[in-house]
Scaffold this motif. Structure first.
Motif, mmCIF file in Angstrom:
data_model
loop_
_atom_site.group_PDB
_atom_site.id
_atom_site.type_symbol
_atom_site.label_atom_id
_atom_site.label_comp_id
_atom_site.label_asym_id
_atom_site.label_seq_id
_atom_site.Cartn_x
_atom_site.Cartn_y
_atom_site.Cartn_z
ATOM 1 N N ASN A 221 0.829 -1.209 0.000
ATOM 2 C CA ASN A 221 0.000 0.000 0.000
ATOM 3 C C ASN A 221 0.871 1.269 0.000
ATOM 4 O OD1 ASN A 221 -2.601 1.372 0.265
ATOM 5 N ND2 ASN A 221 -1.831 1.947 2.295
ATOM 6 N N THR A 222 1.899 1.249 0.829
ATOM 7 C CA THR A 222 2.801 2.407 0.878
ATOM 8 C C THR A 222 3.408 2.679 -0.488
ATOM 9 O OG1 THR A 222 3.349 1.670 3.103
ATOM 10 C CG2 THR A 222 4.718 3.408 2.160
ATOM 11 N N LYS A 223 3.876 1.603 -1.126
ATOM 12 C CA LYS A 223 4.479 1.754 -2.450
ATOM 13 C C LYS A 223 3.448 2.282 -3.456
ATOM 14 C CE LYS A 223 8.828 0.801 -3.266
ATOM 15 N NZ LYS A 223 9.423 0.291 -2.093
ATOM 16 N N MET A 224 2.229 1.780 -3.371
ATOM 17 C CA MET A 224 1.185 2.227 -4.306
ATOM 18 C C MET A 224 0.865 3.698 -4.097
ATOM 19 S SD MET A 224 -1.751 -0.640 -4.609
ATOM 20 C CE MET A 224 -1.344 -2.369 -4.685
ATOM 21 N N GLN A 225 0.810 4.101 -2.833
ATOM 22 C CA GLN A 225 0.451 5.492 -2.527
ATOM 23 C C GLN A 225 1.444 6.469 -3.159
ATOM 24 O OE1 GLN A 225 -2.280 6.409 -1.136
ATOM 25 N NE2 GLN A 225 -3.013 4.754 0.193
ATOM 26 N N SER A 226 2.681 6.019 -3.294
ATOM 27 C CA SER A 226 3.707 6.929 -3.814
ATOM 28 C C SER A 226 3.666 7.045 -5.336
ATOM 29 C CB SER A 226 5.084 6.454 -3.359
ATOM 30 O OG SER A 226 5.413 5.268 -4.045
ATOM 31 N N LEU A 227 2.796 6.271 -5.976
ATOM 32 C CA LEU A 227 2.732 6.319 -7.444
ATOM 33 C C LEU A 227 1.926 7.522 -7.916
ATOM 34 C CD1 LEU A 227 1.900 2.573 -8.228
ATOM 35 C CD2 LEU A 227 4.095 3.705 -8.577
ATOM 36 N N ASP A 228 2.145 7.879 -9.199
ATOM 37 C CA ASP A 228 1.269 8.877 -9.818
ATOM 38 C C ASP A 228 -0.054 8.222 -10.175
ATOM 39 O OD1 ASP A 228 3.125 10.842 -9.590
ATOM 40 O OD2 ASP A 228 4.009 10.436 -11.560
ATOM 41 N N ASP A 229 -1.074 9.061 -10.406
ATOM 42 C CA ASP A 229 -2.408 8.529 -10.684
ATOM 43 C C ASP A 229 -2.485 7.730 -11.972
ATOM 44 O OD1 ASP A 229 -3.448 9.474 -8.392
ATOM 45 O OD2 ASP A 229 -4.190 11.355 -9.252
ATOM 46 N N ASN A 230 -1.778 8.189 -12.971
ATOM 47 C CA ASN A 230 -1.928 7.621 -14.308
ATOM 48 C C ASN A 230 -0.905 6.511 -14.555
ATOM 49 O OD1 ASN A 230 -2.077 7.044 -16.990
ATOM 50 N ND2 ASN A 230 -2.177 9.183 -17.663
#
Lengths: 456, 364
Positions: B309-318
């Motif tokens: 989840n932490t890694k995903m949160q740091s991604l851009d939306d697109n």
């Protein structure tokens, strides 16, 4: 034992009826096993549906042969019947051994210790005089009831080897100190009526583990000693029925062991059974017709050579389960020298293995969909057994090379859990499995297991 | 020796008939049926009801949109699409019973959508979205994604397409939404009818509810979440495929949907209702804790969820832009999810003693 008593033993004779009963029951059990196998649709799902088959080292030429595979099973069914009836016994027993063993060699995914046991016993029985009494072959020659004592004893020795090694293997810290893997399996058997709740309890896991170990280790002696024989046989029945209740997927194993252990009894019991059977068949018209038509059989001559061969074979059976000592590393983890050693229900293992393909054309690494090549059953078995993993990796290497990729390399991310411990990496992810030679030598690309399981 | 064996044998025999009264039964056993009841009544059914509600909201906004083809109503329509798509992330894993029978997940969320087929379908007279797997990628959320965001270069063009009387975009949009609603109703009806039978099937065999639920859950985490949302677009199975991200045309939804899917996995694992946001009963987590006698494994699994989840949160939306420009980031998330796959697929399934091969071949 001095030379004289050995000579005396070799020349001594005994009634053939225990071996005769063994022949009949063993043959019929295989007969029903194969029919059950067929009617469950397993020939198709295990041998015809998969596009890839896992082979034993050196036996990759043994493969299912399309729809002719059914013929092999048919051959096995017919020969088991011929075997049980003692009809053209030599031929029947040879065909039975070859057809059954061929079936087992087709795909090692289905390896089961008791299938191996059937192959072994079928092999031994080729050389044993199990059909010179109460058989179709011996219809006109029923007087030769005596056979060499060693021929009956050899089966007993083989069964003792099975039990003893099964018990020996259970003397390890997982089994005795952690009650694993029984803890997992008994907890998972919560849906068995009446006892399901009980199986959740810790003390039950320990009683079962220790009881199972003691049973396997001691039962050969209890069966051998005349005074304890009936008690031992009762234990055999209870133990194996219990395993069937707890682990329904154990298949024919309990029946095979129960029936086989009857051979330990004195010939007089077997005589009574034969007498009963004889009354039964004497009444049938078929028997009377048959009796007129069968030609006088040649007296089967069981030479000394058979005895030497069986003796050598039994010695081999004592040595084979010990070969694991030659390999470094944790046996339950590497499984080097694990099979063919009567390690029955010893480990609960699950794995997850992803294969990565690299080629020199674009240096693009990609994963393989295992299910494109393997059935769920094969994938499950492959995921935690290193020799399966390397075989599949090399198959994938060949497959993608044939598809035109250059300098294909195959790497794996393999993880496995063993007896309830947290999963660990099973294979070195930096080793190109397509570039190594698969042999019986130590597989140094298996990651060492970080836990220690003490064992003999 | 005989005596010892006698004792042992008697204990064995006895242990099959006697009840242990010395210890507290609550510590000694786990109510698997209660777990099924909790998962069914407090997670599965409410999640389906929520989706149904969101889809009805979508339909209402579609009605308003068809009456007034302007940017405001298009925006509300898109918002309700997004709400429904988020809700969908909580039910995709339940590929059981009717859902499996009618290929519900495939009809709701196979991406990328097949644009040429969608255009073909718009002018088809005898359109049948149930006619086979070729239709999967021409319906459901990915098709809506295309219809609402991809039908033109910009919002004006999209609105123009819908106002153009000569094309059938609006009609097809309605067909799609109605189909999603009717499929969802079919599945919900089936759950209502079979709910009792489902929670009563708590045995341990390849066709029991418990086994199917565990297998479906693990399968979803591996394929639905790890492979489809990250692995395939990031090129883990072949070349990079930026057009294979979820909600490709909406552009900024992939991340939110992926995070929602992970949240669904996390909630289901701990037995937490997504709607009421509380834990009402037994779950995979409490079951594992019972089996293990401690909570090492469940903590490792929750840790794996957390770091993913932490890694995903740091991604851009697109996501498709990430695939093009910064693919390693997606691969990192893939790697984090992989940890969860291993823990669920090996450790959890092993400890629960669940069969995974769907066949009852012999073993020893």
């Amino acid at each position: 034992m001095n030379i004289n008593s050995l000579k005396h033993y070799i020349n001594s004779k005994t009634s053939s009826s225990p071996l005769v009963i063994f022949r009949i029951s063993f043959g019929l059990l295989i007969f029903f096993s194969i029919i059950r196998f067929w009617s469950n649709g397993w020939i198709k799902s295990l041998y015809l549906d998969p596009v890839f088959h896992f082979s034993y080292l050196g036996f990759s030429w043994v493969k299912p042969v399309g729809n002719y595979t059914y013929l092999i099973f048919l051959l096995c069914i017919l020969s088991s019947l011929g075997f049980a009836l003692g009809y053209k016994y030599k031929l029947s027993s040879i065909v039975l051994f070859l057809s059954f063993t061929y079936i087992e060699l087709m795909d090692k995914t289905t390896y089961l210790n008791h299938y191996y046991l059937i192959s072994i016993l079928a092999f031994m029985l080729i050389f044993l005089p199990a059909a010179n009494y109460f058989s179709i072959d011996s219809l006109r020659n029923n007087k030769d009831k005596l056979i060499p004592r060693w021929s009956v004893d050899s089966i007993k020795v083989m069964l003792c080897i099975v039990y003893f090694y099964a018990g020996f293997a259970k003397i390890n810290s997982d089994w005795l100190i952690d009650a694993q893997p029984l803890k997992i399996w008994l907890q998972g058997s919560y849906d068995i009526p009446l006892i399901g709740e009980l199986l959740q309890k810790k003390w039950v896991h320990y009683i079962m583990s220790w009881g199972g170990m003691l049973y396997d280790c001691l039962i050969p002696f209890l069966l051998y000693i005349k005074r304890t024989r009936w008690f031992a046989f009762l234990l055999v029945v209870i133990f194996h029925v219990l395993t069937k209740v707890l682990f329904p997927a154990i298949g024919m194993f309990p029946y095979i062991m129960i029936v086989s252990c009857f051979i330990f009894f004195n010939y007089s019991y077997h005589d009574q059974i034969i007498l009963f059977l004889r009354r039964l068949v004497n009444k049938t018209r078929l028997y009377k017709n048959l009796k007129k038509r069968v030609e006088k059989p040649k007296i089967l001559n069981h030479s000394r050579n058979s005895m030497y061969l069986i003796a050598g074979f039994l010695l081999l059976q004592i040595l084979i389960p010990l070969r694991y000592k030659l390999y470094p590393g944790e046996l339950f983890w590497t499984e080097q020298g694990y099979r063919f050693s009567w390690r029955v229900m010893l480990v609960e293992k699950r794995g997850h293995t992803d294969f990565r393909i690299i080629n020199s054309d674009d240096n693009q690494e990609f994963y393989v969909n295992n299910e494109d090549f393997l059935t769920p059953f094969q994938e499950k078995q492959m995921s935690f057994q290193p020799d399966f993993i390397v075989e599949f990796a090399q198959f994938l290497g060949d497959y993608y090379t044939e598809k035109g990729l250059n300098n294909v390399e195959v790497y794996v991310d393999a993880f496995a859990t063993l007896n309830g411990r947290k999963s660990e990496r099973l294979i070195d992810p930096k080793i190109n499995l397509y570039g190594i030679k698969n042999s019986i030598l130590h597989k140094d690309w298996i990651n060492p297991y970080p836990h220690e399981i003490n064992k003999l | 020796m005989k005596k010892i064996l006698n004792v042992l044998f008697l204990t064995l025999l006895f242990s099959c008939t006697s009840e242990d009264t010395s210890s507290n039964p609550e510590d000694d056993d786990f109510d698997r049926q209660a777990m099924l009841v909790n998962l069914t009544d407090n997670i599965i059914l409410p999640s389906f009801y929520d989706l149904e509600e969101k889809l009805n909201g979508l339909k209402n906004n579609l009605d308003s949109f068809s009456e007034k083809l302007d940017l405001t109503s298009l925006t509300s329509l898109r918002d309700s699409f997004f709400e429904a798509y988020r809700s969908w992330q909580h039910v995709e894993m339940f590929n059981i019973g009717k859902a499996e029978e009618i290929y519900y997940p495939q009809k709701m969320n196979i991406y990328p959508s097949n644009v040429s087929r969608i255009h073909l379908n718009m002018i088809k007279v005898d359109l049948d979205l149930d006619s086979g797997q070729n239709e999967y990628s021409a319906q459901g959320f990915p098709a809506l994604d295309y219809m609402l965001f991809g039908l033109g270069e910009n919002d004006n063009e999209i609105l123009l397409t819908y106002s153009n009387q000569n094309n059938n975009s609006l009609a097809y949009l309605k067909i799609l939404v109605n189909k999603m609603i009717s499929n969802t109703s079919t599945v919900i009806e089936d759950w209502k009818i079979n709910r009792t039978e489902f929670v009563n099937s708590f045995g341990n065999n390849s066709s029991s509810s418990l086994n199917m639920l565990v297998n479906d859950y693990v399968y979803y985490y591996e394929k639905g979440l790890r492979t489809n949302k990250f692995g395939i677009p990031a090129g883990r199975w072949a070349l990079k495929r930026p057009q294979n991200v979820e909600a490709f045309y909406a552009k900024n939804l992939s991340k939110i949907l992926a995070i929602e899917a992970l949240k669904a996995c996390n909630n289901f694992f701990i037995g937490k209702c997504n709607i009421s946001n509380n834990i009402k009963g037994e779950s995979f987590k409490s079951y594992l804790d019972f089996l293990e006698g401690q909570n090492l494994l469940s903590n490792s699994i929750l840790d794996a969820f957390r770091s993913a989840n932490t890694k995903m949160q740091s991604l851009d939306d697109n996501f498709s832009a990430i695939v093009e420009n910064d693919n390693l980031k997606l691969l990192e998330v893939f790697q984090e999810l992989q940890e969860g796959v291993v823990l669920l697929k090996t450790d959890m399934i092993s400890m629960m003693d669940i069969s995974v091969d769907y066949m009852d071949a012999d073993g020893d």
